[in-house]
Write a protein that holds these residues in place. Structure first.
Motif, PDB file in Angstrom:
ATOM      1  N   LEU A  74       0.918  -1.015   0.303  1.00 53.56           N
ATOM      2  CA  LEU A  74       0.447  -0.127   0.646  1.00 53.56           C
ATOM      3  C   LEU A  74       0.762   1.663   0.102  1.00 53.56           C
ATOM      4  CD1 LEU A  74      -2.785   1.655   0.303  1.00 53.56           C
ATOM      5  CD2 LEU A  74      -2.718   1.462   2.977  1.00 53.56           C
ATOM      6  N   VAL A  75       2.170   1.211   1.125  1.00 53.35           N
ATOM      7  CA  VAL A  75       2.598   2.667   0.618  1.00 53.35           C
ATOM      8  C   VAL A  75       3.102   2.701  -0.462  1.00 53.35           C
ATOM      9  CG1 VAL A  75       4.882   3.520   2.091  1.00 53.35           C
ATOM     10  CG2 VAL A  75       3.487   2.431   3.451  1.00 53.35           C
ATOM     11  N   ALA A  76       3.940   1.526  -1.425  1.00 51.78           N
ATOM     12  CA  ALA A  76       5.058   2.054  -2.483  1.00 51.78           C
ATOM     13  C   ALA A  76       3.571   2.350  -3.389  1.00 51.78           C
ATOM     14  CB  ALA A  76       4.928   0.037  -3.056  1.00 51.78           C
ATOM     15  N   ARG A  77       2.305   1.717  -3.766  1.00 54.03           N
ATOM     16  CA  ARG A  77       1.403   2.220  -4.206  1.00 54.03           C
ATOM     17  C   ARG A  77       1.267   4.102  -3.920  1.00 54.03           C
ATOM     18  NH1 ARG A  77      -4.308  -0.688  -6.198  1.00 54.03           N
ATOM     19  NH2 ARG A  77      -4.868   0.958  -7.085  1.00 54.03           N
ATOM     20  N   LEU A  78       0.606   4.257  -2.700  1.00 55.44           N
ATOM     21  CA  LEU A  78       0.879   5.580  -2.651  1.00 55.44           C
ATOM     22  C   LEU A  78       1.876   6.602  -2.717  1.00 55.44           C
ATOM     23  CD1 LEU A  78      -0.949   5.268   0.657  1.00 55.44           C
ATOM     24  CD2 LEU A  78      -2.506   6.180  -0.776  1.00 55.44           C
ATOM     25  N   ALA A 111       0.692   8.703   5.326  1.00 57.91           N
ATOM     26  CA  ALA A 111       1.033   9.242   5.744  1.00 57.91           C
ATOM     27  C   ALA A 111       0.765   8.366   6.965  1.00 57.91           C
ATOM     28  CB  ALA A 111       0.503  10.782   6.616  1.00 57.91           C
ATOM     29  N   ARG A 112      -0.366   7.831   7.433  1.00 50.46           N
ATOM     30  CA  ARG A 112      -1.074   6.668   7.743  1.00 50.46           C
ATOM     31  C   ARG A 112      -0.200   5.692   7.744  1.00 50.46           C
ATOM     32  NH1 ARG A 112      -6.823   6.481   7.518  1.00 50.46           N
ATOM     33  NH2 ARG A 112      -6.782   4.724   9.383  1.00 50.46           N
ATOM     34  N   ALA A 113      -0.119   5.360   6.749  1.00 48.95           N
ATOM     35  CA  ALA A 113       0.208   3.737   6.124  1.00 48.95           C
ATOM     36  C   ALA A 113       2.082   4.374   6.705  1.00 48.95           C
ATOM     37  CB  ALA A 113      -0.099   3.946   4.439  1.00 48.95           C
ATOM     38  N   ARG A 114       2.817   4.829   6.453  1.00 48.97           N
ATOM     39  CA  ARG A 114       3.911   5.193   6.730  1.00 48.97           C
ATOM     40  C   ARG A 114       3.849   5.135   7.862  1.00 48.97           C
ATOM     41  NH1 ARG A 114       5.996   9.450   2.769  1.00 48.97           N
ATOM     42  NH2 ARG A 114       6.462   8.902   1.071  1.00 48.97           N
ATOM     43  N   VAL A 115       3.334   5.249   8.952  1.00 50.63           N
ATOM     44  CA  VAL A 115       2.951   4.918  10.880  1.00 50.63           C
ATOM     45  C   VAL A 115       2.806   3.952  10.703  1.00 50.63           C
ATOM     46  CG1 VAL A 115       2.169   5.849  12.397  1.00 50.63           C
ATOM     47  CG2 VAL A 115       2.607   7.490  11.053  1.00 50.63           C
ATOM     48  N   ALA A 170       9.033   9.045  10.543  1.00 52.41           N
ATOM     49  CA  ALA A 170       9.809  10.341   9.929  1.00 52.41           C
ATOM     50  C   ALA A 170       9.624  10.718   9.257  1.00 52.41           C
ATOM     51  CB  ALA A 170      11.332  10.062  10.544  1.00 52.41           C
ATOM     52  N   LYS A 171       9.120   9.809   7.748  1.00 48.39           N
ATOM     53  CA  LYS A 171       8.144  10.213   6.862  1.00 48.39           C
ATOM     54  C   LYS A 171       7.207  11.000   6.854  1.00 48.39           C
ATOM     55  CE  LYS A 171      10.823   7.696   3.688  1.00 48.39           C
ATOM     56  NZ  LYS A 171      10.993   6.162   2.653  1.00 48.39           N
ATOM     57  N   SER A 172       6.849  10.450   7.834  1.00 47.93           N
ATOM     58  CA  SER A 172       5.257  11.416   7.681  1.00 47.93           C
ATOM     59  C   SER A 172       4.935  12.485   8.512  1.00 47.93           C
ATOM     60  CB  SER A 172       4.418  10.464   8.551  1.00 47.93           C
ATOM     61  OG  SER A 172       3.902   8.570   8.030  1.00 47.93           O
ATOM     62  N   LEU A 173       6.400  12.721   9.112  1.00 53.17           N
ATOM     63  CA  LEU A 173       6.405  13.820   9.989  1.00 53.17           C
ATOM     64  C   LEU A 173       5.990  14.995   8.514  1.00 53.17           C
ATOM     65  CD1 LEU A 173       8.784  13.792  12.722  1.00 53.17           C
ATOM     66  CD2 LEU A 173       6.475  14.182  12.875  1.00 53.17           C
ATOM     67  N   THR A 174       6.382  15.236   8.347  1.00 54.16           N
ATOM     68  CA  THR A 174       6.646  16.634   6.972  1.00 54.16           C
ATOM     69  C   THR A 174       5.078  16.584   6.445  1.00 54.16           C
ATOM     70  OG1 THR A 174       8.827  16.052   6.026  1.00 54.16           O
ATOM     71  CG2 THR A 174       7.354  17.229   4.783  1.00 54.16           C
ATOM     72  N   ILE A 175       4.512  15.690   5.964  1.00 53.43           N
ATOM     73  CA  ILE A 175       2.929  15.873   5.692  1.00 53.43           C
ATOM     74  C   ILE A 175       1.788  16.038   6.592  1.00 53.43           C
ATOM     75  CG2 ILE A 175       0.930  14.326   4.727  1.00 53.43           C
ATOM     76  CD1 ILE A 175       2.954  12.438   3.500  1.00 53.43           C
ATOM     77  N   ALA A 176       1.892  15.763   7.826  1.00 53.13           N
ATOM     78  CA  ALA A 176       1.598  15.328   9.242  1.00 53.13           C
ATOM     79  C   ALA A 176       1.298  17.441   9.589  1.00 53.13           C
ATOM     80  CB  ALA A 176       1.513  15.097  10.655  1.00 53.13           C
ATOM     81  N   ARG A 177       2.845  17.661   9.502  1.00 54.64           N
ATOM     82  CA  ARG A 177       3.186  19.510   9.915  1.00 54.64           C
ATOM     83  C   ARG A 177       2.622  20.171   8.734  1.00 54.64           C
ATOM     84  NH1 ARG A 177       8.779  18.356  12.150  1.00 54.64           N
ATOM     85  NH2 ARG A 177       8.202  18.649  14.558  1.00 54.64           N
ATOM     86  N   VAL A 209       1.513  11.334  14.807  1.00 56.96           N
ATOM     87  CA  VAL A 209       2.791  11.244  14.565  1.00 56.96           C
ATOM     88  C   VAL A 209       3.686  11.470  15.119  1.00 56.96           C
ATOM     89  CG1 VAL A 209       3.817  11.640  12.467  1.00 56.96           C
ATOM     90  CG2 VAL A 209       1.403  11.153  12.192  1.00 56.96           C
ATOM     91  N   LEU A 210       3.586  12.218  16.240  1.00 52.26           N
ATOM     92  CA  LEU A 210       5.005  12.315  17.070  1.00 52.26           C
ATOM     93  C   LEU A 210       5.135  11.496  17.456  1.00 52.26           C
ATOM     94  CD1 LEU A 210       4.618  16.130  16.850  1.00 52.26           C
ATOM     95  CD2 LEU A 210       6.589  15.349  16.457  1.00 52.26           C
ATOM     96  N   ARG A 211       4.159  11.430  18.792  1.00 50.54           N
ATOM     97  CA  ARG A 211       3.903   9.691  19.846  1.00 50.54           C
ATOM     98  C   ARG A 211       4.601   8.570  18.431  1.00 50.54           C
ATOM     99  NH1 ARG A 211      -1.186  10.316  19.682  1.00 50.54           N
ATOM    100  NH2 ARG A 211      -1.650   7.645  19.348  1.00 50.54           N
TER     101      ARG A 211
END
Length: 387
Positions: free
Chosen positions: A135-139, A157-161, A184-191, A202-204
């Motif tokens: 799923l992550v690869a496809r997204l 972001a959710r899938a990476r976390v 960490a890859k999801s932090l940029t999107i979340a912010r 995500v930080l948690r």
């Protein structure tokens, strides 16, 4: 500048993710092509000639389209504009197999993330990894291709976390930084979304993976941010136990005590979860007391563990190992051996290499038989992973 040159032109992150902003979402909901074209030009710093080159139209046609005087009527032309602008075709009134596939992917992806989290919490982290990886690869491929709508980025972001946290369960200690990199890859999107609740989540998760990778200073920093951004008691209750655990690992007694006090205060106010419950918090308290030089206090508490009914197998393994460490400090080798053997059997069944490594360290020279059995189980697991 031709279409190929425009596609290669370096773009800022805000331009790459321009369709993910609330302003863009509201605009797309109107289906107003004239406004959409003007927005696209503004975000990408394009003039009408450059946008015309991208779409295959001349400047006069683009100008007429932006003024609402001209609009492609046929399905082929509208699909072409949607593809050039990297927006779902249904925004421009086109429903075709590609758009249906996009919607199905989002629905499937959301279900996959939810089911993977259930699998991980029930002790099947390997299955969660197997579900989330494709799923992550496809997204990521879709985002790389320029389709960065808000729902796609949020799901990514959710899938990476989820992938990072699941990897944190199945990888041995020397490979745990890999899990932290995925979260960490999801932090940029979340912010970028400027959503405090999602950013706190995500930080948690990222902070906890940093702690497991022994990057404790960074872990405490991320978890303190998660607590400060938490929008309500439920979100604070999710972050505080992890902050307490990281503060203990950092040997920061005052911060550990403050986090534990606040967590205790919330026990009667927030919903209990797999981590936020009396049994898990008892383990966190024991581990932190040992780490901050208060072993005698831990020895006095070790036999007062709350009921473990309903607690996931992984958390019982973690608690048994910590309890065994306390018992060894208190010279109770028989009790420690019993706890570690119980943890060892479950860690092997659940395929938890990191916990086997904790068992090996806990047993040390005092329980050589337990250490030897755990070492053999870990080696078998390494061979399976290598294969």
């Amino acid at each position: 500048m031709n279409k190929a040159e425009l596609a290669r032109r370096p773009q800022a992150q805000h331009a790459l993710w321009h369709w993910a902003t609330p302003q863009a979402q509201a605009l797309l909901a109107t289906g107003d092509l004239a406004a959409i074209l003007r927005f696209y030009r503004t975000v990408h710093s394009m003039n009408q000639t450059e946008l015309g080159a991208l779409l295959g139209y001349d400047k006069t046609t683009v100008s007429a389209m932006e003024l609402g005087k001209r609009s492609p009527k046929d399905t082929t032309s509208r699909r072409h504009v949607a593809e050039c602008l990297r927006i779902p075709p249904h925004v421009l009134g086109v429903t075709d197999p590609a758009d249906t596939d996009h919607r199905a992917m989002l629905q499937f992806g959301q279900s996959t993330v939810r089911l993977a989290e259930i699998a991980r919490q029930s002790g099947h982290a390997s299955e969660a990894v197997a579900e989330l990886w494709p799923l992550v690869a496809r997204l990521e491929a879709r985002v790389e291709d320029g389709h960065a709508e808000r729902d796609v980025l949020h799901l990514l972001a959710r899938a990476r976390v989820g992938l990072g946290v699941a990897l944190g369960n199945v990888l041995p200690e020397e490979r745990l930084p890999t899990a932290a990199r995925w979260t960490a890859k999801s932090l940029t999107i979340a912010r970028y979304f400027d959503d405090p609740a999602f950013t706190s989540h995500v930080l948690r998760m990222h902070g906890n993976e940093l702690r497991k990778a022994r990057l404790t200073g960074a872990a405490v920093d991320r978890l303190q941010q998660a607590v400060s951004l938490a929008p309500d008691d439920t979100a604070r209750a999710a972050a505080l136990p992890l902050l307490a655990r990281a503060a203990g690992a950092l040997r920061h007694g005052p911060l550990f005590d403050a986090a534990v006090r606040e967590t205790d205060r919330l026990l009667d106010h927030a919903e209990h979860t797999s981590l936020f419950n009396p049994y898990a918090l008892h383990e966190i308290r024991l581990r932190g007391l040992i780490a901050t030089g208060r072993s005698q206090a831990a020895i006095q508490l070790v036999d007062n563990a709350p009921d473990a009914t309903g607690t996931g197998a992984q958390w019982r393994v973690i608690a048994d190992i910590t309890g065994a460490r306390v018992r060894l400090i208190g010279k109770d080798r028989a009790g420690a051996s019993e706890a570690l053997n119980a943890a060892l059997g479950e860690a092997a069944r659940q395929r938890l290499p990191h916990q086997l490594q904790r068992i090996i360290r806990a047993a040390s020279d005092q329980l050589p038989d337990v250490r030897a059995t755990a070492t053999a189980a870990l080696e078998r697991m390494r061979q399976e992973m290598a294969a």
